[in-house]
Design a protein around this motif. Structure first.
Motif, PDB file in Angstrom:
ATOM      1  N   TYR A 170       0.805  -1.216   0.000  1.00  0.00           N
ATOM      2  CA  TYR A 170       0.000   0.000   0.000  1.00  0.00           C
ATOM      3  C   TYR A 170       0.844   1.274   0.000  1.00  0.00           C
ATOM      4  CZ  TYR A 170      -4.533  -2.259   0.711  1.00  0.00           C
ATOM      5  OH  TYR A 170      -5.690  -2.978   0.546  1.00  0.00           O
ATOM      6  N   GLU A 171       2.143   1.168   0.235  1.00  0.00           N
ATOM      7  CA  GLU A 171       3.015   2.334   0.202  1.00  0.00           C
ATOM      8  C   GLU A 171       3.788   2.441  -1.104  1.00  0.00           C
ATOM      9  OE1 GLU A 171       3.060   4.733   2.454  1.00  0.00           O
ATOM     10  OE2 GLU A 171       1.454   3.657   3.485  1.00  0.00           O
ATOM     11  N   GLY A 172       3.464   1.601  -2.071  1.00  0.00           N
ATOM     12  CA  GLY A 172       4.111   1.677  -3.377  1.00  0.00           C
ATOM     13  C   GLY A 172       5.427   0.938  -3.468  1.00  0.00           C
ATOM     14  N   VAL A 173       5.776   0.125  -2.463  1.00  0.00           N
ATOM     15  CA  VAL A 173       7.055  -0.587  -2.466  1.00  0.00           C
ATOM     16  C   VAL A 173       6.862  -1.958  -3.101  1.00  0.00           C
ATOM     17  CG1 VAL A 173       8.961  -1.446  -1.062  1.00  0.00           C
ATOM     18  CG2 VAL A 173       7.719   0.630  -0.366  1.00  0.00           C
ATOM     19  N   VAL A 174       7.779  -2.321  -3.983  1.00  0.00           N
ATOM     20  CA  VAL A 174       7.814  -3.651  -4.584  1.00  0.00           C
ATOM     21  C   VAL A 174       8.998  -4.403  -3.982  1.00  0.00           C
ATOM     22  CG1 VAL A 174       8.055  -4.964  -6.720  1.00  0.00           C
ATOM     23  CG2 VAL A 174       6.770  -2.818  -6.725  1.00  0.00           C
ATOM     24  N   ASN A 175       8.709  -5.522  -3.317  1.00  0.00           N
ATOM     25  CA  ASN A 175       9.746  -6.292  -2.620  1.00  0.00           C
ATOM     26  C   ASN A 175       9.946  -7.644  -3.284  1.00  0.00           C
ATOM     27  OD1 ASN A 175      10.369  -4.645  -0.071  1.00  0.00           O
ATOM     28  ND2 ASN A 175       8.126  -4.785   0.020  1.00  0.00           N
ATOM     29  N   ILE A 176      11.166  -8.166  -3.173  1.00  0.00           N
ATOM     30  CA  ILE A 176      11.491  -9.536  -3.576  1.00  0.00           C
ATOM     31  C   ILE A 176      11.928 -10.278  -2.331  1.00  0.00           C
ATOM     32  CG2 ILE A 176      12.952 -10.996  -5.005  1.00  0.00           C
ATOM     33  CD1 ILE A 176      13.213  -8.750  -6.977  1.00  0.00           C
ATOM     34  N   TRP A 177      11.303 -11.452  -2.097  1.00  0.00           N
ATOM     35  CA  TRP A 177      11.538 -12.216  -0.881  1.00  0.00           C
ATOM     36  C   TRP A 177      12.168 -13.572  -1.208  1.00  0.00           C
ATOM     37  CZ3 TRP A 177      10.274  -9.436   3.412  1.00  0.00           C
ATOM     38  CH2 TRP A 177       9.348  -8.403   3.250  1.00  0.00           C
ATOM     39  N   ARG A 208      15.421  -7.654  -2.113  1.00  0.00           N
ATOM     40  CA  ARG A 208      15.544  -6.329  -2.744  1.00  0.00           C
ATOM     41  C   ARG A 208      14.219  -5.588  -2.609  1.00  0.00           C
ATOM     42  NH1 ARG A 208      18.896  -6.556  -7.857  1.00  0.00           N
ATOM     43  NH2 ARG A 208      20.495  -6.420  -6.239  1.00  0.00           N
ATOM     44  N   ALA A 209      14.291  -4.260  -2.465  1.00  0.00           N
ATOM     45  CA  ALA A 209      13.104  -3.413  -2.361  1.00  0.00           C
ATOM     46  C   ALA A 209      13.219  -2.277  -3.371  1.00  0.00           C
ATOM     47  CB  ALA A 209      12.951  -2.870  -0.946  1.00  0.00           C
ATOM     48  N   TYR A 210      12.150  -2.075  -4.134  1.00  0.00           N
ATOM     49  CA  TYR A 210      12.086  -0.980  -5.118  1.00  0.00           C
ATOM     50  C   TYR A 210      11.078   0.056  -4.620  1.00  0.00           C
ATOM     51  CZ  TYR A 210      14.156  -4.647  -8.033  1.00  0.00           C
ATOM     52  OH  TYR A 210      14.962  -5.647  -8.526  1.00  0.00           O
ATOM     53  N   GLN A 257       2.807   6.351  -5.076  1.00  0.00           N
ATOM     54  CA  GLN A 257       1.567   6.026  -4.378  1.00  0.00           C
ATOM     55  C   GLN A 257       1.400   4.512  -4.322  1.00  0.00           C
ATOM     56  OE1 GLN A 257      -1.897   8.352  -5.532  1.00  0.00           O
ATOM     57  NE2 GLN A 257      -0.596   9.927  -6.436  1.00  0.00           N
ATOM     58  N   ARG A 258       0.257   4.105  -3.882  1.00  0.00           N
ATOM     59  CA  ARG A 258      -0.024   2.687  -3.646  1.00  0.00           C
ATOM     60  C   ARG A 258       0.198   1.850  -4.909  1.00  0.00           C
ATOM     61  NH1 ARG A 258      -5.616   1.717  -0.814  1.00  0.00           N
ATOM     62  NH2 ARG A 258      -4.522   3.228   0.487  1.00  0.00           N
ATOM     63  N   ALA A 259       0.889   0.732  -4.765  1.00  0.00           N
ATOM     64  CA  ALA A 259       1.091  -0.217  -5.864  1.00  0.00           C
ATOM     65  C   ALA A 259       0.047  -1.323  -5.737  1.00  0.00           C
ATOM     66  CB  ALA A 259       2.500  -0.800  -5.845  1.00  0.00           C
ATOM     67  N   TRP A 260      -0.754  -1.506  -6.794  1.00  0.00           N
ATOM     68  CA  TRP A 260      -1.861  -2.454  -6.728  1.00  0.00           C
ATOM     69  C   TRP A 260      -1.475  -3.856  -7.196  1.00  0.00           C
ATOM     70  CZ3 TRP A 260      -5.629  -1.526  -3.713  1.00  0.00           C
ATOM     71  CH2 TRP A 260      -6.181  -0.260  -3.568  1.00  0.00           C
ATOM     72  N   SER A 261      -0.513  -3.973  -8.090  1.00  0.00           N
ATOM     73  CA  SER A 261      -0.199  -5.304  -8.620  1.00  0.00           C
ATOM     74  C   SER A 261       1.269  -5.413  -8.968  1.00  0.00           C
ATOM     75  CB  SER A 261      -1.053  -5.603  -9.861  1.00  0.00           C
ATOM     76  OG  SER A 261      -0.537  -4.937 -10.999  1.00  0.00           O
ATOM     77  N   VAL A 262       1.760  -6.656  -8.963  1.00  0.00           N
ATOM     78  CA  VAL A 262       3.100  -6.972  -9.437  1.00  0.00           C
ATOM     79  C   VAL A 262       3.011  -8.311 -10.149  1.00  0.00           C
ATOM     80  CG1 VAL A 262       3.748  -8.090  -7.265  1.00  0.00           C
ATOM     81  CG2 VAL A 262       5.531  -7.214  -8.781  1.00  0.00           C
ATOM     82  N   ASP A 263       3.764  -8.456 -11.244  1.00  0.00           N
ATOM     83  CA  ASP A 263       3.716  -9.688 -12.031  1.00  0.00           C
ATOM     84  C   ASP A 263       5.102 -10.003 -12.554  1.00  0.00           C
ATOM     85  OD1 ASP A 263       2.343 -11.869 -13.448  1.00  0.00           O
ATOM     86  OD2 ASP A 263       2.876 -10.742 -15.249  1.00  0.00           O
ATOM     87  N   THR A 264       5.511 -11.273 -12.437  1.00  0.00           N
ATOM     88  CA  THR A 264       6.781 -11.744 -12.968  1.00  0.00           C
ATOM     89  C   THR A 264       6.535 -12.455 -14.283  1.00  0.00           C
ATOM     90  OG1 THR A 264       7.569 -12.087 -10.694  1.00  0.00           O
ATOM     91  CG2 THR A 264       8.856 -13.085 -12.464  1.00  0.00           C
ATOM     92  N   SER A 265       7.324 -12.124 -15.287  1.00  0.00           N
ATOM     93  CA  SER A 265       7.147 -12.712 -16.611  1.00  0.00           C
ATOM     94  C   SER A 265       7.393 -14.216 -16.572  1.00  0.00           C
ATOM     95  CB  SER A 265       8.095 -12.051 -17.624  1.00  0.00           C
ATOM     96  OG  SER A 265       8.079 -12.738 -18.851  1.00  0.00           O
ATOM     97  N   ALA A 266       6.475 -14.974 -17.163  1.00  0.00           N
ATOM     98  CA  ALA A 266       6.633 -16.427 -17.200  1.00  0.00           C
ATOM     99  C   ALA A 266       7.705 -16.856 -18.189  1.00  0.00           C
ATOM    100  CB  ALA A 266       5.308 -17.088 -17.559  1.00  0.00           C
ATOM    101  N   SER A 267       7.969 -16.052 -19.210  1.00  0.00           N
ATOM    102  CA  SER A 267       8.956 -16.415 -20.227  1.00  0.00           C
ATOM    103  C   SER A 267      10.331 -15.819 -19.946  1.00  0.00           C
ATOM    104  CB  SER A 267       8.481 -15.961 -21.615  1.00  0.00           C
ATOM    105  OG  SER A 267       8.233 -14.577 -21.631  1.00  0.00           O
ATOM    106  N   ASN A 268      10.421 -14.867 -19.047  1.00  0.00           N
ATOM    107  CA  ASN A 268      11.706 -14.308 -18.631  1.00  0.00           C
ATOM    108  C   ASN A 268      11.623 -13.997 -17.142  1.00  0.00           C
ATOM    109  OD1 ASN A 268      14.084 -12.967 -18.154  1.00  0.00           O
ATOM    110  ND2 ASN A 268      13.866 -11.505 -19.822  1.00  0.00           N
TER     111      ASN A 268
END
Length: 736
Positions: A500-507, A516-518, A523-534
Motif C-alpha cells: 500500500y506504500e508503493g514498495v515492490v519487494n522480492i523475498w 531487494r526493495a524498489y 503512491q499505492r502499488a496495486w499489482s506486481v507480475d513476474t514474466s513467465a517467459s523471462n
C-alpha cells in the motif's frame, strides 16, 4: 482492501493527486537492452553430451549436471558470461561475498548471469528418466514376488476375478463417459433443430405475408392508375380498396392463430417465440434465441424429457418407465443446457462455419458446461485471528510446482502454506456440508440436487465436527499492507510483493529475508507480475498512473509507462516477455510491446468503470474485470469485445480474478465465488461464504458488508482457493 479508484481519481491514504493526463509515456527503450538481449552462448556440446549420455550408466548419471559449489545436482540452474553453470541459490550466496567466478576466477557480477533454461530442462528430463528406471526396476523385483504370492494364495482365482472386474469396470466408465457426450450432443442438436424449424416456419409465414401485401399494393396501384380518368370517383375508389386491404390483413391475422406466429400466451404452452424478438433479422445471435429458450426451457424441454422414449440400441423397443442412472444423468445435463443455450448455439454455428472444424471442440465444451454445477468445500484456513478487524486477503498465489501457496493481506504478513497438508479429497473431508435452503428446495426424492436458478449458490452454514486448524509453514513480516503477490516461475524460492506504500519487494521464501526493495512508485502499488517467459523481469502498477518494468538484477526500474489514470493492474503475456496488458481507471485495457512503447499495440474500450484485473488466456486473448459488474473477453487484432460475462456483483472492491484453461473464476461483493465457462456468458457454478463468529470461529448467516477478495485456481485439478474480506480461505472443488 481499499476501493478501486474510478475515473482516474486517486483514492489513497496519502491523497496525492495523480499526474496530469496529458503526460506522455516515458521513452526509455534505450535502457532496456539488458532484458531483451538474446541468451548467453551456451556449451551446446555439453548439452548434447548430456542428452545423448547413456542414463543406464550409474557412474555417469550426474556427469555435467552437478553444481561446482555444492556438488549436488543443480537446482534452478544459472549460467555466467564465462559459460559456467551453478545453482541459483549457491551462486547468489557466493556473489554476496565474492565478485568472481568460482570455477575460472574471472570477474563476475549479478547482471552477467541469467537462467540456463536448456540445462535445467535436460536435468529435469534426466531425473524423470532416472526415477522411471528405478521405479521399473523395483516393480520388476516385486513382480516375481507378487506373482509367487498370488499363486500361493488358496483363493487365487478370486483375486484374479476381482482384478478382471476392476479392469472391466474402468472400461465401462470410459464407455459411459463417451455415451454421455454423444447423447448430450444429440440432445442439443435436436433442440437446435426444433428452434431452427420454428424460426424457419415463422419467417416463411412472414415472407408469405409480405408477398401478399406487395401483391395487394400492386393491385391497388393498378386500380388507382386506371381510375385516374374518373376524377369524380378516384378518391372514393381508392378508399374502398384500402378497406379491402384492411380486411385482407384481418384475415391474415386470423390465419396466424392457426398457422402463423403464436401470441405470447401461446408461446408458453408451445415453446414458441416472441414476435418482437427478431428485429435484427434472422441472426441466431441476440435476443431472439434467448427469448425462445427462456420460455421453452421451463415447459417445452421438461415436457420433452417426460415424453422421451428411451430406446435400446439392439432391440429398438421401449424399456421400463423407471429411469436408469444414465437417463437421470442425461436428464439433469439437458436441464443444465437451458441457461447457456443461446451461447452454446452461437458457439456451435461459429465452430461449424470454420473450415475443417468438426464436432469435437463443441462436444467437449458442451460436456464441460453440463458436467459441473456447483462448488463443494474441502477445507478451511483462517488467515488471521477471529477477533482482528483488518482481515482482508488481498492475494493468493501458488508457487511454481503448486506444492505451496502464499497468502498476503492487510495484516502486514505473508503466510506460506503446504498444500499437501490440506484435505483435497471429497471422500476424506473432516466435516459434512448440509444442503443449502435452495438445494433442499431443488432436491428430488432420491437426494440428487437439481439445477438451481442463476441467483442461488451453495453455502456452508454448519459443520458436523470442528474444522482442522492449519498453521503456516512460515510467516514473513512486512512493513506495509500487501496488495499483490507473484511467485517467480523459474526460481522456486523467489516471490515478489507490492504494498500500500508503493514498495515492490522480492523475498527469499526459504529464509524469509527481503532480497531487494524498489521504492520508485509515489503512491499505492496495486499489482506486481513476474514474466513467465523471462523470470528476470517484473511489472508493477500503481495509483501514481505509472507501470514500471523491473529487473531483479538491477536496483532501478528499466522502463516507465505513464497512463492517463490510476493503474490497477499490469500483466505479462504467458509466452512473450515483450507483451504487457495494462488495466486502469480510465476504463481501458492497453497492450504494449516493450520494444516500442511509444505506440501501444492495441487499446480496448468497452468497460464503463475502472478495469481492476487483466489476465492473459494464451498470447492472443485477454480477460478483464471491471467495477461495472462484468468480465469481458478480448482478442488481439479485434477492437470489439468477444464476450461479456455477468452475474456477479462488483462495484467498488478488488474481488479477484483467476483463469484455468476454459474456466474463469472471480469474487463478488455478495460474498460469493462465481465461475464461468469461457464460451458462456452466465455463471456455471457459485459458492457463498458465511461470516465468522469472532468468539467461536463458527460460520454464521451472511453479512452484506463481506465480499470475496481473492481467488486462485490450482492448475492441475478442478480445485480453487478463495478468500473473503473476513480472512476465511476455502479450498473448493468443482463437482457435478
Amino acid at each position: 482492501m481499499s476501493q478501486i479508484p474510478n475515473d482516474g481519481s486517486a483514492h489513497t491514504e496519502t491523497n496525492t493527486t495523480p499526474p496530469s493526463s496529458s503526460a506522455q509515456p516515458e521513452d526509455r527503450s534505450e535502457n532496456t537492452g539488458l532484458i531483451f538481449q538474446p541468451p548467453f552462448n551456451e556449451h551446446h556440446s555439453l548439452l548434447n553430451r548430456l542428452k545423448d549420455n547413456d542414463i543406464d550408466s550409474d557412474g555417469d548419471d550426474e556427469a555435467g549436471i552437478t553444481c561446482p559449489i555444492c556438488q549436488g545436482i543443480m537446482v534452478d540452474a544459472f549460467i555466467t558470461r564465462c559459460g559456467h553453470s551453478f545453482c541459483h541459490s549457491c551462486l547468489a550466496r557466493h556473489l554476496d561475498k565474492q565478485k568472481w567466478c568460482p570455477v575460472c576466477r574471472g570477474a563476475l557480477q549479478d547482471t552477467t548471469t541469467c537462467p540456463n533454461f536448456n540445462l535445467n530442462k535436460v536435468i529435469e528430463q534426466r531425473q524423470a528418466k532416472s526415477q522411471t528406471r528405478h521405479r521399473n526396476q523395483r516393480n520388476r523385483a516385486k513382480l516375481t514376488t507378487v506373482a509367487d504370492y498370488l499363486d500361493a494364495l488358496p483363493y487365487n482365482e478370486d483375486v484374479l476375478s476381482i482384478l478382471s472386474n476392476a479392469r472391466a469396470k474402468r472400461k465401462k466408465v470410459m464407455l459411459h463417459k463417451g455415451h454421455i457426450k454423444s447423447s448430450l450432443l444429440s440432445m442439443f442438436l435436436t433442440m437446435v433443430e426444433d428452434f431452427a424449424a420454428q424460426k424457419a416456419t415463422k419467417w416463411r409465414q412472414y415472407q408469405d405475408l409480405v408477398i401478399r401485401d406487395k401483391m395487394s399494393i400492386q393491385q391497388l396501384d393498378g386500380q388507382a392508375q386506371n381510375s385516374m380518368e374518373e376524377n369524380n370517383f378516384s378518391i372514393q375508389r381508392y378508399d374502398d380498396c384500402g378497406d379491402d386491404n384492411k380486411s385482407n390483413d384481418d384475415r391474415h391475422d386470423g390465419d396466424d392463430d392457426d398457422d402463423g406466429p403464436r401470441s405470447d400466451s401461446n408461446n408458453n404452452d408451445h415453446g414458441g417465440w416472441d414476435d418482437n424478438s427478431d428485429s435484427d433479422g434472422d441472426s441466431v445471435q441476440g435476443h431472439s434465441n434467448r427469448a425462445y429458450f427462456s420460455k421453452a426451457s421451463g415447459n417445452h424441454i421438461n415436457r420433452k424429457i417426460k415424453k422421451r422414449k428411451y430406446i435400446d440400441d439392439s432391440q429398438k423397443s421401449e424399456i421400463s418407465s423407471t429411469p436408469t442412472e444414465l437417463e437421470l444423468i442425461l436428464a439433469t445435463r439437458q436441464r443444465r443446457i437451458g441457461p447457456h443455450f443461446s451461447d452454446l448455439m452461437d458457439f456451435y454455428f461459429m465452430e461449424r462455419q470454420k473450415l475443417g472444424t468438426g464436432l469435437a471442440s463443441f462436444s467437449s465444451t458442451l460436456y464441460q458446461l453440463t458436467h459441473y454445477s456447483h462448488w463443494t468445500p474441502l477445507d478451511t484456513i483462517h488467515y488471521t485471528d477471529f477477533s482482528m478487524t483488518s482481515t482482508i486477503v488481498s492475494s493468493i498465489e501458488f508457487d511454481r510446482d503448486e506444492d505451496y501457496f502464499a497468502v498476503g493481506g492487510v495484516n502486514r504478513e505473508i503466510k506460506l502454506y503446504d498444500y499437501n497438508m490440506l484435505n483435497d479429497s471429497l471422500d476424506e473431508r473432516p466435516f459434512t456440508v448440509p444442503l443449502s435452503y435452495d438445494d433442499q428446495e431443488n432436491s428430488d426424492s432420491q437426494g440428487s440436487i437439481l439445477p438451481r436458478n442463476n441467483n442461488s449458490a451453495i453455502s456452508e452454514t454448519s459443520t458436523s465436527v470442528p474444522l482442522l486448524v492449519h498453521c503456516p509453514l512460515s510467516i514473513i513480516p512486512c512493513e506495509h499492507k500487501i496488495s499483490c503477490l507473484s511467485w517467480n516461475p523459474y526460481i522456486k524460492s523467489r516471490m515478489a510483493s507490492s504494498d500500500y506504500e508503493g514498495v515492490v519487494n522480492i523475498w527469499d521464501t526459504n529464509t524469509g529475508q527481503n532480497v531487494r526493495a524498489y521504492r520508485e512508485h509515489q503512491q499505492r502499488a496495486w499489482s506486481v507480475d513476474t514474466s513467465a517467459s523471462n523470470p528476470l523481469i517484473m511489472a508493477s502498477a500503481s495509483d501514481d498512473s505509472c507501470v514500471k518494468i523491473w529487473s531483479i538484477q538491477e536496483k532501478n526500474s528499466l522502463l516507465t509507462l505513464t497512463q492517463r489514470g490510476n493503474v490497477c493492474c499490469a500483466k505479462f503475456a504467458p509466452n512473450n516477455q515483450h507483451l504487457v496488458a495494462v488495466g486502469s481507471a480510465d476504463h481501458q485495457i492497453t497492450c504494449y510491446d516493450l520494444r516500442n512503447t511509444n505506440n501501444p499495440i492495441q487499446t480496448f474500450s468497452g468497460h464503463n468503470k475502472a478495469v481492476s484485473y487483466v489476465k492473459w488466456n494464451g498470447d492472443d486473448e485477454i480477460i478483464s474485470a471491471s467495477t461495472d459488474n462484468t468480465l469481458k473477453s478480448w482478442k488481439i487484432g479485434r477492437n470489439e469485445c468477444t464476450r461479456t460475462y455477468s452475474g456477479h456483483r462488483n462495484e467498488k472492491n478488488f474481488v479477484g480474478l483467476s483463469l484455468k484453461d476454459n474456466w474463469i473464476s472471480c469474487g463478488s461483493e455478495n460474498n460469493t465465488v462465481y465461475t464461468y465457462h469461457k464460451n458462456s456468458s452466465h455463471p456455471v457454478a457459485q459458492y457463498k461464504f458465511g461470516s465468522v463468529d469472532p468468539i467461536t470461529g463458527q460460520e454464521l448467516p451472511n453479512e452484506d458488508a463481506l465480499f470475496v477478495s481473492s481467488v486462485c485456481w490450482k492448475r492441475d485439478s478442478m480445485k480453487l482457493l478463495g478468500a473473503n474480506s473476513k480472512g476465511v480461505i476455502k479450498l473448493l472443488q468443482l463437482v457435478e
